[in-house]
Design a protein around this motif. Structure first.
Motif, PDB file in Angstrom:
ATOM      1  N   TRP A   1       0.813  -1.219   0.000  1.00 58.50           N
ATOM      2  CA  TRP A   1       0.000   0.000   0.000  1.00 58.50           C
ATOM      3  C   TRP A   1       0.850   1.274   0.000  1.00 58.50           C
ATOM      4  O   TRP A   1       0.332   2.368   0.147  1.00 58.50           O
ATOM      5  CB  TRP A   1      -0.922  -0.001   1.222  1.00 58.50           C
ATOM      6  N   ASN A   2       2.151   1.125  -0.171  1.00 60.79           N
ATOM      7  CA  ASN A   2       3.061   2.272  -0.175  1.00 60.79           C
ATOM      8  C   ASN A   2       3.685   2.401  -1.561  1.00 60.79           C
ATOM      9  O   ASN A   2       4.221   1.437  -2.100  1.00 60.79           O
ATOM     10  CB  ASN A   2       4.157   2.064   0.885  1.00 60.79           C
ATOM     11  N   ASP A   3       3.596   3.605  -2.157  1.00 56.37           N
ATOM     12  CA  ASP A   3       4.195   3.833  -3.474  1.00 56.37           C
ATOM     13  C   ASP A   3       5.659   4.264  -3.376  1.00 56.37           C
ATOM     14  O   ASP A   3       6.310   4.463  -4.393  1.00 56.37           O
ATOM     15  CB  ASP A   3       3.401   4.892  -4.238  1.00 56.37           C
ATOM     16  N   TYR A   4       6.155   4.456  -2.174  1.00 59.38           N
ATOM     17  CA  TYR A   4       7.561   4.756  -1.898  1.00 59.38           C
ATOM     18  C   TYR A   4       8.072   5.963  -2.674  1.00 59.38           C
ATOM     19  O   TYR A   4       8.973   5.874  -3.504  1.00 59.38           O
ATOM     20  CB  TYR A   4       8.428   3.513  -2.147  1.00 59.38           C
ATOM     21  N   ASP A   5       7.446   7.089  -2.352  1.00 58.55           N
ATOM     22  CA  ASP A   5       7.917   8.372  -2.873  1.00 58.55           C
ATOM     23  C   ASP A   5       9.359   8.575  -2.438  1.00 58.55           C
ATOM     24  O   ASP A   5       9.700   8.430  -1.262  1.00 58.55           O
ATOM     25  CB  ASP A   5       7.029   9.491  -2.310  1.00 58.55           C
ATOM     26  N   GLN A   6      10.232   8.926  -3.374  1.00 59.22           N
ATOM     27  CA  GLN A   6      11.658   9.063  -3.075  1.00 59.22           C
ATOM     28  C   GLN A   6      11.940  10.190  -2.081  1.00 59.22           C
ATOM     29  O   GLN A   6      13.013  10.242  -1.475  1.00 59.22           O
ATOM     30  CB  GLN A   6      12.444   9.295  -4.362  1.00 59.22           C
ATOM     31  N   GLU A   7      10.990  11.094  -1.902  1.00 64.23           N
ATOM     32  CA  GLU A   7      11.188  12.188  -0.949  1.00 64.23           C
ATOM     33  C   GLU A   7      10.812  11.790   0.473  1.00 64.23           C
ATOM     34  O   GLU A   7      11.166  12.482   1.429  1.00 64.23           O
ATOM     35  CB  GLU A   7      10.360  13.411  -1.372  1.00 64.23           C
ATOM     36  N   ALA A   8      10.086  10.689   0.610  1.00 60.35           N
ATOM     37  CA  ALA A   8       9.627  10.279   1.939  1.00 60.35           C
ATOM     38  C   ALA A   8      10.776   9.674   2.741  1.00 60.35           C
ATOM     39  O   ALA A   8      11.669   9.026   2.200  1.00 60.35           O
ATOM     40  CB  ALA A   8       8.495   9.263   1.801  1.00 60.35           C
ATOM     41  N   ALA A   9      10.744   9.910   4.046  1.00 60.96           N
ATOM     42  CA  ALA A   9      11.764   9.360   4.936  1.00 60.96           C
ATOM     43  C   ALA A   9      11.568   7.846   5.076  1.00 60.96           C
ATOM     44  O   ALA A   9      10.439   7.356   5.132  1.00 60.96           O
ATOM     45  CB  ALA A   9      11.693  10.024   6.299  1.00 60.96           C
ATOM     46  N   ILE A  10      12.660   7.111   5.102  1.00 59.11           N
ATOM     47  CA  ILE A  10      12.626   5.656   5.246  1.00 59.11           C
ATOM     48  C   ILE A  10      13.318   5.286   6.548  1.00 59.11           C
ATOM     49  O   ILE A  10      14.430   5.728   6.828  1.00 59.11           O
ATOM     50  CB  ILE A  10      13.331   4.964   4.064  1.00 59.11           C
ATOM     51  N   ASP A  11      12.631   4.460   7.360  1.00 53.19           N
ATOM     52  CA  ASP A  11      13.231   4.022   8.631  1.00 53.19           C
ATOM     53  C   ASP A  11      14.431   3.115   8.372  1.00 53.19           C
ATOM     54  O   ASP A  11      14.507   2.407   7.362  1.00 53.19           O
ATOM     55  CB  ASP A  11      12.196   3.262   9.464  1.00 53.19           C
ATOM     56  N   ALA A  12      15.377   3.136   9.305  1.00 55.13           N
ATOM     57  CA  ALA A  12      16.517   2.217   9.239  1.00 55.13           C
ATOM     58  C   ALA A  12      16.010   0.788   9.410  1.00 55.13           C
ATOM     59  O   ALA A  12      14.968   0.553  10.022  1.00 55.13           O
ATOM     60  CB  ALA A  12      17.528   2.559  10.329  1.00 55.13           C
ATOM     61  N   PRO A  13      16.722  -0.212   8.860  1.00 54.28           N
ATOM     62  CA  PRO A  13      16.284  -1.600   9.009  1.00 54.28           C
ATOM     63  C   PRO A  13      16.178  -2.015  10.471  1.00 54.28           C
ATOM     64  O   PRO A  13      16.899  -1.507  11.333  1.00 54.28           O
ATOM     65  CB  PRO A  13      17.390  -2.393   8.292  1.00 54.28           C
ATOM     66  N   GLN A  14      15.272  -2.955  10.739  1.00 50.70           N
ATOM     67  CA  GLN A  14      15.124  -3.508  12.072  1.00 50.70           C
ATOM     68  C   GLN A  14      16.211  -4.559  12.314  1.00 50.70           C
ATOM     69  O   GLN A  14      16.480  -5.386  11.447  1.00 50.70           O
ATOM     70  CB  GLN A  14      13.746  -4.163  12.227  1.00 50.70           C
ATOM     71  N   VAL A  15      16.827  -4.502  13.487  1.00 53.10           N
ATOM     72  CA  VAL A  15      17.811  -5.527  13.855  1.00 53.10           C
ATOM     73  C   VAL A  15      17.062  -6.680  14.511  1.00 53.10           C
ATOM     74  O   VAL A  15      16.357  -6.495  15.499  1.00 53.10           O
ATOM     75  CB  VAL A  15      18.876  -4.969  14.816  1.00 53.10           C
ATOM     76  N   VAL A  16      17.202  -7.872  13.943  1.00 51.19           N
ATOM     77  CA  VAL A  16      16.490  -9.052  14.421  1.00 51.19           C
ATOM     78  C   VAL A  16      17.500 -10.150  14.734  1.00 51.19           C
ATOM     79  O   VAL A  16      18.387 -10.435  13.928  1.00 51.19           O
ATOM     80  CB  VAL A  16      15.483  -9.551  13.362  1.00 51.19           C
ATOM     81  N   LEU A  17      17.358 -10.748  15.907  1.00 46.42           N
ATOM     82  CA  LEU A  17      18.131 -11.935  16.264  1.00 46.42           C
ATOM     83  C   LEU A  17      17.223 -13.146  16.096  1.00 46.42           C
ATOM     84  O   LEU A  17      16.167 -13.230  16.735  1.00 46.42           O
ATOM     85  CB  LEU A  17      18.634 -11.856  17.712  1.00 46.42           C
ATOM     86  N   ARG A  18      17.611 -14.062  15.226  1.00 44.07           N
ATOM     87  CA  ARG A  18      16.796 -15.251  14.957  1.00 44.07           C
ATOM     88  C   ARG A  18      17.384 -16.461  15.672  1.00 44.07           C
ATOM     89  O   ARG A  18      18.536 -16.831  15.452  1.00 44.07           O
ATOM     90  CB  ARG A  18      16.702 -15.509  13.455  1.00 44.07           C
ATOM     91  N   LEU A  19      16.568 -17.073  16.533  1.00 40.72           N
ATOM     92  CA  LEU A  19      16.955 -18.281  17.258  1.00 40.72           C
ATOM     93  C   LEU A  19      16.168 -19.459  16.715  1.00 40.72           C
ATOM     94  O   LEU A  19      14.958 -19.346  16.480  1.00 40.72           O
ATOM     95  CB  LEU A  19      16.665 -18.129  18.750  1.00 40.72           C
ATOM     96  N   GLU A  20      16.829 -20.582  16.517  1.00 40.93           N
ATOM     97  CA  GLU A  20      16.155 -21.825  16.163  1.00 40.93           C
ATOM     98  C   GLU A  20      16.149 -22.698  17.416  1.00 40.93           C
ATOM     99  O   GLU A  20      17.207 -23.076  17.917  1.00 40.93           O
ATOM    100  CB  GLU A  20      16.883 -22.530  15.020  1.00 40.93           C
ATOM    101  N   ASN A  21      14.959 -22.996  17.930  1.00 46.27           N
ATOM    102  CA  ASN A  21      14.842 -23.730  19.189  1.00 46.27           C
ATOM    103  C   ASN A  21      15.061 -25.228  18.952  1.00 46.27           C
ATOM    104  O   ASN A  21      14.126 -26.033  18.994  1.00 46.27           O
ATOM    105  CB  ASN A  21      13.484 -23.473  19.832  1.00 46.27           C
ATOM    106  N   LYS A  22      16.324 -25.574  18.681  1.00 49.19           N
ATOM    107  CA  LYS A  22      16.708 -26.955  18.403  1.00 49.19           C
ATOM    108  C   LYS A  22      17.960 -27.301  19.209  1.00 49.19           C
ATOM    109  O   LYS A  22      18.779 -26.425  19.499  1.00 49.19           O
ATOM    110  CB  LYS A  22      16.998 -27.143  16.913  1.00 49.19           C
ATOM    111  N   LYS A  23      18.107 -28.585  19.543  1.00 47.15           N
ATOM    112  CA  LYS A  23      19.300 -29.015  20.275  1.00 47.15           C
ATOM    113  C   LYS A  23      20.567 -28.747  19.475  1.00 47.15           C
ATOM    114  O   LYS A  23      21.610 -28.414  20.036  1.00 47.15           O
ATOM    115  CB  LYS A  23      19.195 -30.504  20.618  1.00 47.15           C
ATOM    116  N   THR A  24      20.479 -28.892  18.151  1.00 47.86           N
ATOM    117  CA  THR A  24      21.656 -28.674  17.314  1.00 47.86           C
ATOM    118  C   THR A  24      22.116 -27.224  17.333  1.00 47.86           C
ATOM    119  O   THR A  24      23.251 -26.928  16.960  1.00 47.86           O
ATOM    120  CB  THR A  24      21.359 -29.090  15.861  1.00 47.86           C
ATOM    121  N   GLU A  25      21.228 -26.319  17.756  1.00 45.13           N
ATOM    122  CA  GLU A  25      21.567 -24.895  17.828  1.00 45.13           C
ATOM    123  C   GLU A  25      21.837 -24.449  19.262  1.00 45.13           C
ATOM    124  O   GLU A  25      21.975 -23.261  19.528  1.00 45.13           O
ATOM    125  CB  GLU A  25      20.436 -24.049  17.231  1.00 45.13           C
TER     126      GLU A  25
END
Length: 212
Positions: free
Chosen positions: A56-80
């Motif tokens: 729903w966003n046309d991404y006007d080049q003049e519009a401010a863009i937030d910095a990427p979100q920092v995500v830590l991904r955990l896999e709930n497995k014994k091997t990890e």
């Protein structure tokens, strides 16, 4: 010498998990006590820089863009390094900065069963640029449109990073029709990933079709 840390013992009761305390505990009125039930070392995780893209966003080049979100991904497995049921609650993340522990972020997390993954959002990325652009919008047929996006990416860090572009698929007749590599589904979003070396810039281009 430091006292040995006492841990609650886990057992199963049908679909429920019971945690038995190793010793009797009295909780007075208006008092809170904590008991450790998990103490794992060497748990592996993946650090991602997540870029959300909205249909729903046309991404006007003049519009401010937030910095990427920092995500830590955990896999709930014994091997990890995990492989244990994790109950819902608030989770705080600490990082070592200059040899000292520093608060990195906090997030409320849901129950995570063994074998599932968990994404922990701990803030916004620094020295990482990501700007989505809608470069083509044309009608595919009487009921759908085809939209082509480009995401300009740049890694200004001194280490390699992995960026995950997530596109919201909650539009009728949604389908990915062109992409540089096969996507998967993360947090209900269509997700594609790209690794950037230090100082590298790249354009991530893909196309989708949906009602319009």
């Amino acid at each position: 010498t430091a006292a040995k840390r006492t841990m609650a013992e886990q057992s199963d009761l049908g679909d429920y998990k019971l945690y038995t305390l190793p010793e009797p505990v009295t909780v007075a009125a208006r008092q809170t006590k904590q008991m450790a039930f998990l103490d794992e070392k060497g748990v592996r995780y993946q650090r991602l820089y997540v870029v959300p893209v909205s249909p729903w966003n046309d991404y006007d080049q003049e519009a401010a863009i937030d910095a990427p979100q920092v995500v830590l991904r955990l896999e709930n497995k014994k091997t990890e390094g995990l492989g244990k049921p994790l109950p819902s609650g608030a989770l705080s993340v600490m990082e070592t900065v200059g040899g000292l522990p520093a608060f990195a972020g906090e997030q409320a997390v849901r129950d995570v069963a063994v074998g599932e993954s968990a994404d922990l959002m701990i803030g916004r990325g620094m020295d990482v640029r990501a700007r989505p652009r809608l470069v083509q919008d044309k009608r595919a047929n009487k009921t759908t449109v085809r939209r082509t996006y480009e995401v300009d990416l740049a890694n200004n860090k001194s280490i390699p990073i992995t960026v995950e572009i997530r596109h919201d698929p909650s539009v009728e007749f949604f389908k990915v029709v062109s992409e540089p590599a096969r996507h998967d589904i993360r947090q209900g979003q269509v997700a594609g990933r790209v690794t950037l070396q230090p100082g590298e810039s790249r354009v991530f281009r893909y196309a989708v079709r949906h009602a319009g």
